[in-house]
Write a protein that holds these residues in place. Structure first.
Motif, PDB file in Angstrom:
ATOM      1  N   LEU A  22      45.952  39.924  39.647  1.00  0.00           N
ATOM      2  CA  LEU A  22      44.581  40.438  40.155  1.00  0.00           C
ATOM      3  C   LEU A  22      44.618  39.165  40.891  1.00  0.00           C
ATOM      4  CD1 LEU A  22      43.064  39.740  36.114  1.00  0.00           C
ATOM      5  CD2 LEU A  22      43.878  42.339  38.068  1.00  0.00           C
ATOM      6  N   PRO A  23      43.938  40.322  42.528  1.00  0.00           N
ATOM      7  CA  PRO A  23      43.400  39.390  43.426  1.00  0.00           C
ATOM      8  C   PRO A  23      42.118  37.938  42.733  1.00  0.00           C
ATOM      9  CG  PRO A  23      42.869  41.484  43.346  1.00  0.00           C
ATOM     10  CD  PRO A  23      43.485  41.554  41.979  1.00  0.00           C
ATOM     11  N   PHE A  24      41.911  37.137  43.534  1.00  0.00           N
ATOM     12  CA  PHE A  24      41.293  36.029  43.471  1.00  0.00           C
ATOM     13  C   PHE A  24      39.761  36.504  43.326  1.00  0.00           C
ATOM     14  CE2 PHE A  24      44.655  33.164  44.470  1.00  0.00           C
ATOM     15  CZ  PHE A  24      44.923  32.272  43.468  1.00  0.00           C
ATOM     16  N   PHE A  25      38.922  35.842  42.592  1.00  0.00           N
ATOM     17  CA  PHE A  25      37.542  36.710  42.884  1.00  0.00           C
ATOM     18  C   PHE A  25      37.234  37.700  42.478  1.00  0.00           C
ATOM     19  CE2 PHE A  25      38.225  32.743  45.906  1.00  0.00           C
ATOM     20  CZ  PHE A  25      37.163  32.309  45.303  1.00  0.00           C
ATOM     21  N   SER A  26      38.148  38.784  42.004  1.00  0.00           N
ATOM     22  CA  SER A  26      37.630  39.570  41.501  1.00  0.00           C
ATOM     23  C   SER A  26      37.606  40.233  40.110  1.00  0.00           C
ATOM     24  CB  SER A  26      39.250  40.347  41.291  1.00  0.00           C
ATOM     25  OG  SER A  26      39.457  40.411  39.716  1.00  0.00           O
ATOM     26  N   VAL A  27      36.196  40.698  39.853  1.00  0.00           N
ATOM     27  CA  VAL A  27      35.729  40.313  38.461  1.00  0.00           C
ATOM     28  C   VAL A  27      36.733  40.296  37.081  1.00  0.00           C
ATOM     29  CG1 VAL A  27      33.891  41.839  36.713  1.00  0.00           C
ATOM     30  CG2 VAL A  27      33.457  42.074  39.236  1.00  0.00           C
ATOM     31  N   THR A  28      37.273  41.825  37.428  1.00  0.00           N
ATOM     32  CA  THR A  28      38.579  41.380  36.141  1.00  0.00           C
ATOM     33  C   THR A  28      38.925  39.642  36.152  1.00  0.00           C
ATOM     34  OG1 THR A  28      38.298  43.607  36.193  1.00  0.00           O
ATOM     35  CG2 THR A  28      40.472  42.206  35.144  1.00  0.00           C
ATOM     36  N   TRP A  29      39.708  39.385  37.241  1.00  0.00           N
ATOM     37  CA  TRP A  29      40.219  37.913  37.637  1.00  0.00           C
ATOM     38  C   TRP A  29      39.170  37.464  37.087  1.00  0.00           C
ATOM     39  CZ3 TRP A  29      39.208  33.095  39.307  1.00  0.00           C
ATOM     40  CH2 TRP A  29      39.955  32.389  39.907  1.00  0.00           C
ATOM     41  N   TYR A  33      39.095  34.261  34.258  1.00  0.00           N
ATOM     42  CA  TYR A  33      39.664  33.068  34.059  1.00  0.00           C
ATOM     43  C   TYR A  33      38.576  32.372  32.762  1.00  0.00           C
ATOM     44  CZ  TYR A  33      39.305  28.335  36.618  1.00  0.00           C
ATOM     45  OH  TYR A  33      38.912  27.071  37.181  1.00  0.00           O
ATOM     46  N   TYR A  34      37.491  33.221  33.342  1.00  0.00           N
ATOM     47  CA  TYR A  34      35.972  32.287  32.385  1.00  0.00           C
ATOM     48  C   TYR A  34      36.525  32.597  31.032  1.00  0.00           C
ATOM     49  CZ  TYR A  34      33.945  30.812  36.612  1.00  0.00           C
ATOM     50  OH  TYR A  34      33.318  30.201  37.475  1.00  0.00           O
ATOM     51  N   LEU A  35      36.914  33.254  30.327  1.00  0.00           N
ATOM     52  CA  LEU A  35      37.494  33.474  29.175  1.00  0.00           C
ATOM     53  C   LEU A  35      39.261  32.897  28.374  1.00  0.00           C
ATOM     54  CD1 LEU A  35      37.870  37.005  27.950  1.00  0.00           C
ATOM     55  CD2 LEU A  35      36.663  35.531  27.032  1.00  0.00           C
TER      56      LEU A  35
END
Length: 178
Positions: A22-29, A33-35
């Protein structure tokens, strides 16, 4: 219930895999990341709170942390976010960690990744600051240089220790003092 911390740890490894594509800072990323960070905090808290602590769980947790950090570094390299010479800032930590792993395996015949306070603090610092380091190279370079401090502490503890304690807290702990 007793396996819940290990299930969360394994989920962190699984959640790390899609981060890579995934691209950095995309909503999914950011969600993934936080999960990953949340599972890291919750698995340790559950293990300590309900006395589900095990050597297998400690090794699995350290392995999940290692996979997570290595994946982040690979993402930075693959997506060419920094010049390749940024790796030079990571070399001291890399060599100290490899030496620690070799010494730990030689002395204790197992993967010896310690849960020291400095390792936990560095992990939390990286987790919080890593997204910002992608926009501000100074943060990235600072994190890379600072990461050698807990690595050196871990190395000294492993050299000095007569028996392996994965939950060794500090070089200043009575049985670890140099």
């Amino acid at each position: 219930m007793k396996n819940l911390p290990n299930i969360l740890t394994i989920s962190r490894i699984i959640l790390t895999i899609p981060l890579f594509g995934l691209p950095f800072f995309s909503v999914t990323w950011l969600i993934l990341y936080y999960l990953c960070g949340l599972t890291d905090m919750v698995d340790g808290w559950l293990a300590r709170r309900f006395d589900f602590i095990s050597e297998k769980g400690a090794i699995l947790d350290s392995l999940a942390d290692f996979i997570f950090v290595c994946s982040l570094l690979l993402m930075v390299i693959v997506q060419a976010l920094f010049p390749i010479n940024f790796l030079l800032f990571l070399l001291p930590t890399f060599f100290v960690k490899i030496l620690s792993l070799l010494i730990g395996f030689y002395k204790f015949k197992t993967l010896a990744l310690l849960h020291t306070y400095l390792n936990k603090l560095m992990g939390l610092t990286i987790f919080i600051l890593f997204p910002f380091s992608l926009k501000y190279a100074t943060i990235f370079y600072s994190l890379a240089l600072l990461s050698v401090v807990p690595a050196i502490e871990e190395l000294f503890i492993l050299i000095k220790s007569k028996k392996l304690d994965l939950n060794s807290k500090s070089i200043f702990q009575k049985e670890n003092k140099i």
